[in-house]
Scaffold this motif. Structure first.
Motif, short mmCIF file in Angstrom:
data_model
loop_
_atom_site.label_atom_id
_atom_site.label_comp_id
_atom_site.label_asym_id
_atom_site.label_seq_id
_atom_site.Cartn_x
_atom_site.Cartn_y
_atom_site.Cartn_z
N GLU A 149 -26.29 -21.72 -20.66
CA GLU A 149 -24.95 -20.84 -19.94
C GLU A 149 -24.89 -19.62 -19.71
N ALA A 150 -25.67 -18.53 -20.40
CA ALA A 150 -25.98 -17.26 -20.03
C ALA A 150 -26.66 -17.35 -18.81
N LEU A 151 -27.88 -18.05 -18.74
CA LEU A 151 -28.87 -18.14 -17.48
C LEU A 151 -27.94 -18.51 -16.25
N ALA A 152 -27.00 -19.35 -16.31
CA ALA A 152 -26.45 -20.22 -15.35
C ALA A 152 -25.41 -18.84 -14.84
N PHE A 153 -24.67 -18.40 -15.92
CA PHE A 153 -23.93 -17.19 -15.39
C PHE A 153 -24.66 -16.08 -14.49
N LYS A 154 -25.59 -15.87 -15.03
CA LYS A 154 -26.48 -14.62 -14.21
C LYS A 154 -26.91 -15.34 -12.85
N GLU A 155 -27.21 -16.77 -12.87
CA GLU A 155 -27.61 -17.18 -11.62
C GLU A 155 -26.66 -17.52 -10.56
N SER A 156 -25.34 -18.22 -11.02
CA SER A 156 -24.46 -18.52 -9.99
C SER A 156 -22.98 -18.16 -10.46
N GLN A 157 -22.83 -17.34 -11.47
CA GLN A 157 -21.41 -17.35 -12.46
C GLN A 157 -21.09 -18.84 -12.75
N ILE B 24 -22.52 -23.94 -5.63
CA ILE B 24 -22.75 -22.75 -4.79
C ILE B 24 -23.94 -22.88 -4.25
N VAL B 25 -24.23 -22.11 -2.91
CA VAL B 25 -25.31 -22.01 -2.14
C VAL B 25 -25.71 -20.63 -1.97
N ASN B 26 -26.74 -19.98 -2.43
CA ASN B 26 -26.76 -18.60 -2.18
C ASN B 26 -27.54 -18.45 -0.47
N LYS B 27 -27.40 -17.24 -0.36
CA LYS B 27 -27.63 -16.87 1.14
C LYS B 27 -29.21 -17.14 1.40
N LEU B 28 -30.06 -17.35 0.49
CA LEU B 28 -31.64 -17.87 0.37
C LEU B 28 -31.70 -19.44 0.54
N GLY B 29 -30.29 -20.18 0.24
CA GLY B 29 -30.56 -21.58 0.26
C GLY B 29 -30.96 -22.09 -1.31
N TYR B 30 -30.61 -21.27 -2.12
CA TYR B 30 -31.02 -21.75 -3.60
C TYR B 30 -29.50 -22.36 -4.17
N LEU B 31 -29.66 -23.44 -4.78
CA LEU B 31 -28.59 -24.55 -5.03
C LEU B 31 -28.04 -24.55 -6.44
N GLY B 32 -26.51 -24.60 -6.60
CA GLY B 32 -25.87 -25.24 -7.72
C GLY B 32 -25.80 -23.90 -8.94
N LYS B 33 -25.52 -24.46 -10.09
CA LYS B 33 -25.23 -23.60 -11.05
C LYS B 33 -26.54 -22.75 -11.57
N TYR B 34 -27.75 -23.49 -11.45
CA TYR B 34 -28.99 -22.71 -11.94
C TYR B 34 -29.87 -22.22 -10.69
N GLN B 35 -29.25 -22.38 -9.40
CA GLN B 35 -29.86 -21.81 -8.37
C GLN B 35 -31.04 -22.51 -8.10
N PHE B 36 -31.22 -23.85 -7.96
CA PHE B 36 -32.60 -24.41 -7.77
C PHE B 36 -33.01 -24.51 -6.22
N GLY B 37 -34.29 -24.22 -5.96
CA GLY B 37 -34.88 -24.29 -4.82
C GLY B 37 -35.28 -25.84 -4.30
N LYS B 38 -35.36 -25.98 -2.99
CA LYS B 38 -35.37 -27.30 -2.87
C LYS B 38 -36.70 -27.91 -3.35
N SER B 39 -37.62 -26.91 -3.13
CA SER B 39 -39.05 -27.73 -3.60
C SER B 39 -39.14 -27.99 -4.91
N THR B 40 -38.41 -27.19 -5.99
CA THR B 40 -38.15 -27.59 -7.52
C THR B 40 -37.50 -29.09 -7.40
N LEU B 41 -36.36 -29.11 -6.74
CA LEU B 41 -35.72 -30.38 -6.74
C LEU B 41 -36.62 -31.60 -6.23
N LYS B 42 -37.39 -31.23 -5.42
CA LYS B 42 -38.33 -32.66 -5.07
C LYS B 42 -39.24 -32.90 -5.95
#
Length: 163
Positions: A23-31, A36-54
């Protein structure tokens, strides 16, 4: 419970366990926001990259953003695989101090989430002379320090975790 002006206030309190860590990491990553999707395209609560999701056979990013349970499972799987990749470095490094930062298992896992396990290996094996910052200027060292001291022992190293 806190009392302020005769009003009882209940504040959520996170323990220094895995739930507190994530939860602390999630708050730092995406509140803590799942969609949410950030301006670099990282996704969700933990700001995953598409390659990590694959890596976990997650290809539909729109469904991923709408599925909190899937995001939580993906985060746990990533922690397991990072713990596997970094298992020798965890054994060798936990308890040491590098550049004034006490090295802990949770700090290592958080830094791997930020930069990838390979960059954390380089950092630890160079005794901190390898420097890494993400596109926003966040360093491995800052994550090692910020997320130190959580008990993540219940996450078991797994070479091929399944989501």
């Amino acid at each position: 419970m806190t009392v302020l002006n005769n009003t009882k206030l209940n504040f959520p309190y996170l323990q220094n366990d895995f739930v507190g860590f994530k939860e602390a990491l999630a708050f730092k990553e995406s509140q803590g926001r799942y969609s949410i999707v950030n301006k670099l395209g990282y996704l969700g609560k933990y700001q995953f990259g598409k390659s990590t999701l694959k890596r976990f056979r997650i290809y539909n990013t729109q469904n991923f953003l709408k599925d909190p349970e899937l995001q939580e499972k993906a985060f746990i799987a990533l922690c397991k695989v990072n713990k596997w990749i970094l298992r020798k470095d965890i054994r060798r490094s936990v308890g040491k101090t590098i550049n004034g930062v006490k090295i802990t298992e949770s700090g290592i896992l958080a830094a791997a989430h930020l930069s990838g396990a390979g960059n954390v290996k380089k950092y630890l094996r160079s005794n901190g002379s390898f420097k890494f910052k993400d596109a926003f200027g966040t360093s491995i060292e800052s994550y090692m320090k910020k997320f130190a001291g959580y008990d993540v022992a219940n996450i078991k190293a797994n070479k091929k975790p399944v989501v």
